[in-house]
Design an enzyme around this catalytic site. Structure first.
Site, PDB file in Angstrom:
ATOM      1  N   GLU A  58     -29.289  17.136  -0.540  1.00 37.93           N
ATOM      2  CA  GLU A  58     -30.658  17.539  -0.879  1.00 37.93           C
ATOM      3  C   GLU A  58     -31.594  16.369  -0.638  1.00 37.93           C
ATOM      4  O   GLU A  58     -31.310  15.233  -1.030  1.00 37.93           O
ATOM      5  CB  GLU A  58     -30.806  17.912  -2.363  1.00 37.93           C
TER       6      GLU A  58
ATOM      7  N   GLU B  19     -24.960  17.767  -9.173  1.00 39.66           N
ATOM      8  CA  GLU B  19     -25.701  16.870 -10.051  1.00 39.66           C
ATOM      9  C   GLU B  19     -25.225  16.916 -11.503  1.00 39.66           C
ATOM     10  O   GLU B  19     -25.971  17.351 -12.403  1.00 39.66           O
ATOM     11  CB  GLU B  19     -27.196  17.188  -9.973  1.00 39.66           C
TER      12      GLU B  19
HETATM   13  O1  IFM Z   1     -34.566  22.079  -7.541  1.00 41.93           O
HETATM   14  C1  IFM Z   1     -33.728  20.999  -7.816  1.00 41.93           C
HETATM   15  C2  IFM Z   1     -32.290  21.338  -7.502  1.00 41.93           C
HETATM   16  O2  IFM Z   1     -31.855  22.457  -8.167  1.00 41.93           O
HETATM   17  C3  IFM Z   1     -31.403  20.189  -7.876  1.00 41.93           C
HETATM   18  N1  IFM Z   1     -31.865  18.961  -7.300  1.00 41.93           N
HETATM   19  C4  IFM Z   1     -33.258  18.633  -7.459  1.00 41.93           C
HETATM   20  C5  IFM Z   1     -34.119  19.789  -7.026  1.00 41.93           C
HETATM   21  C6  IFM Z   1     -35.616  19.423  -7.190  1.00 41.93           C
HETATM   22  O3  IFM Z   1     -35.894  19.098  -8.508  1.00 41.93           O
END
Ligand code: IFM
Length: 471
Positions: A377, A193
């Protein structure tokens, strides 16, 4: 050890294993998720779970500094202990395996494995070697992210991602990791990210290192993407058998009305959240609309940088959570207009699975060279409580089912999606929100470090068991 999760897979709650519990999770028979080569796993990140921040020569990271500063993190929480995974990793791997999860996405803490002179820290490296070897012994596919936000503080002291040199230091780090860990990693992701690192870290200051300037954000992004591009050939040379890629969070922006101004606002929202990262990676150029949104913030780009950044990828990791409803701000940009009466999570994020499908199918239209995708994710936070030894996370079960259905729809629309990682394997340090927000499919009692498998994880395990048993 407080945790005894070793037999979870064989000791699902009786109601789950004897079939008397209605199963609100298992995908329909025609879902692509039944394909055995669709990887289903779970993800975590170093600073969010490891703890042990002062052990075995680990150096401070920007998140140690940021979270130690009052006012930055809810309740003053820090990652100093987190889920104590650094000490409990063996039981955590047992838990992962006993749930039948096929893949594990983890990140390496850069300050744990390299000293300020760029030399290896053997103790830190050995931790990851042991962990990855054990995962491979268990037959678990390993996906390793090199940078999930825990920049060594000594690099931030020299400008962090505002300093071009950090990109070269990252390539050195990628070199060391891929030489040391080759053979135990199935997929390398350079960055997690970059939007969050650049925008939240340097653009609005909500994340470490806490700087707030749009110009900083675009320059930090450029150096992050350059770091990625410099690392890819290094990873290819050192570990040719593995897959190489990057992980981007993506956001759906929808217009508050049919007006041209609101449509434009939604477009700009997605430029800022998605095209800012995906265009340089997949088209070799920044989207010019970005600089309409933030006039005068063009980063300094040197000859050859865009070619380096747009080196071909084996996969693109996609993290998706919610959509944002936006309207024109009356000037060059957009403003959020929160919708009323919609379902939200503990984060206040709207549950909007269609956004995932629509973005994925849109990317396939926009980028002719879109690489195979992993959903690296997806998940949600809820205020989960252990009652009589169980956590009934009903909203999460429904959330996961609906998002997996959206993934299935995107696959059926022709998007090449190879797998899905739940965020997260366990409750953890949720950055500026500390430990209050619980994203795990396993509950953590932070006072005892006891792990309790939530109902969602039990149902995922049940599905995986059924899928495995299919001929
Ligand atoms: O916890 C985070 C993760 O570290 C990165 N993506 C989003 C998740 C939830 O906010």
């Amino acid at each position: 050890m407080a945790n005894d999760a070793s037999a979870v897979f064989d000791t699902l709650s009786p109601a789950v294993s004897n079939g008397s519990l209605a199963d609100p999770f298992t995908p329909p028979a025609d879902s692509s998720l039944w394909r055995k080569n669709f990887l289903l796993g779970a993800a975590t990140a170093s600073y969010q779970i490891e703890g042990a921040v002062n052990e075995d020569g680990r150096l401070p990271s920007i998140w140690d500094t940021f979270s130690a500063t009052p006012g930055n993190v809810l309740a003053g929480d820090t990652g100093a202990v987190a889920c104590d995974h650094y000490h409990r990793w063996e039981a955590d791997v047992e838990m992962l395996a006993s749930l039948g999860l096929e893949g594990y996405r983890l990140s390496i803490a850069w300050p744990r494995v390299m000293d300020a002179a760029g030399l290896p820290n053997r103790n830190g490296l050995d931790f990851y070697k042991r962990l990855l070897n054990r995962l491979k012994e268990k037959g678990i596919t390993t996906s390793v992210t090199l940078y999930h936000w825990d920049l060594p503080q000594h690099l931030e002291d020299r400008g962090g991602w505002l300093n071009r040199d950090t990109a070269y230091r990252f390539a050195d780090y990628a070199d060391l990791m891929s030489r040391e860990l080759a053979g135990t990693v199935d997929a390398w992701a350079t960055l997690n990210e970059p939007w969050c690192s650049a925008y939240l870290g340097y653009g609005n200051g909500h994340h470490a290192p806490g700087l707030a300037n749009d110009r900083f954000a675009t320059q930090a992004m450029h150096h992050l993407l350059l770091a990625h591009g410099l690392a890819i050939p290094v990873l290819r040379a050192n570990d040719p058998a593995s897959q190489k890629g990057i992980v981007a969070n993506i956001g759906r922006g929808t217009p508050n009305s049919d007006s041209a101004a609101d449509q434009r606002a939604a477009h700009l929202f997605e430029v800022q959240h998605n095209a800012w990262i995906l265009d340089p990676l997949l088209k070799g150029a920044y989207p010019q609309d970005l600089f309409e949104l933030w006039p005068g913030t063009e980063p300094l780009v040197l000859d050859g940088d865009m070619q380096t950044i747009s080196a071909p990828l084996d996969f693109l990791g996609i993290n998706y959570y919610f959509r944002t409803n936006v309207a024109s701000d009356g000037a060059h940009g957009f403003r959020d207009v929160p919708l009323e009466g919609v379902e939200r999570t503990q984060m206040g994020w709207e549950v909007y699975p269609d956004g995932l499908r629509d973005l994925l199918t849109g990317f396939k239209r926009t980028y002719h060279n879109l690489p195979p995708i992993y959903i690296t994710e997806n998940g949600m936070a809820s205020d989960d409580k252990v009652i009589d030894g169980h956590v009934d996370d009903t909203q999460r079960i429904s959330f996961l089912k609906r998002h997996l259905a959206a993934v299935d729809q995107a696959i059926k629309a022709g998007v090449d999606i190879r797998g899905y990682f739940l965020w997260s394997l366990m409750d953890n340090f949720e950055w500026a929100f500390g430990y209050e927000r619980r994203f795990g499919v396993v509950h953590i009692d932070y006072s005892t470090q006891k792990r309790t498998v939530k109902r969602s994880a039990e149902l995922v395990a049940k599905f995986l068991k059924e899928r495995k048993a299919r001929v």
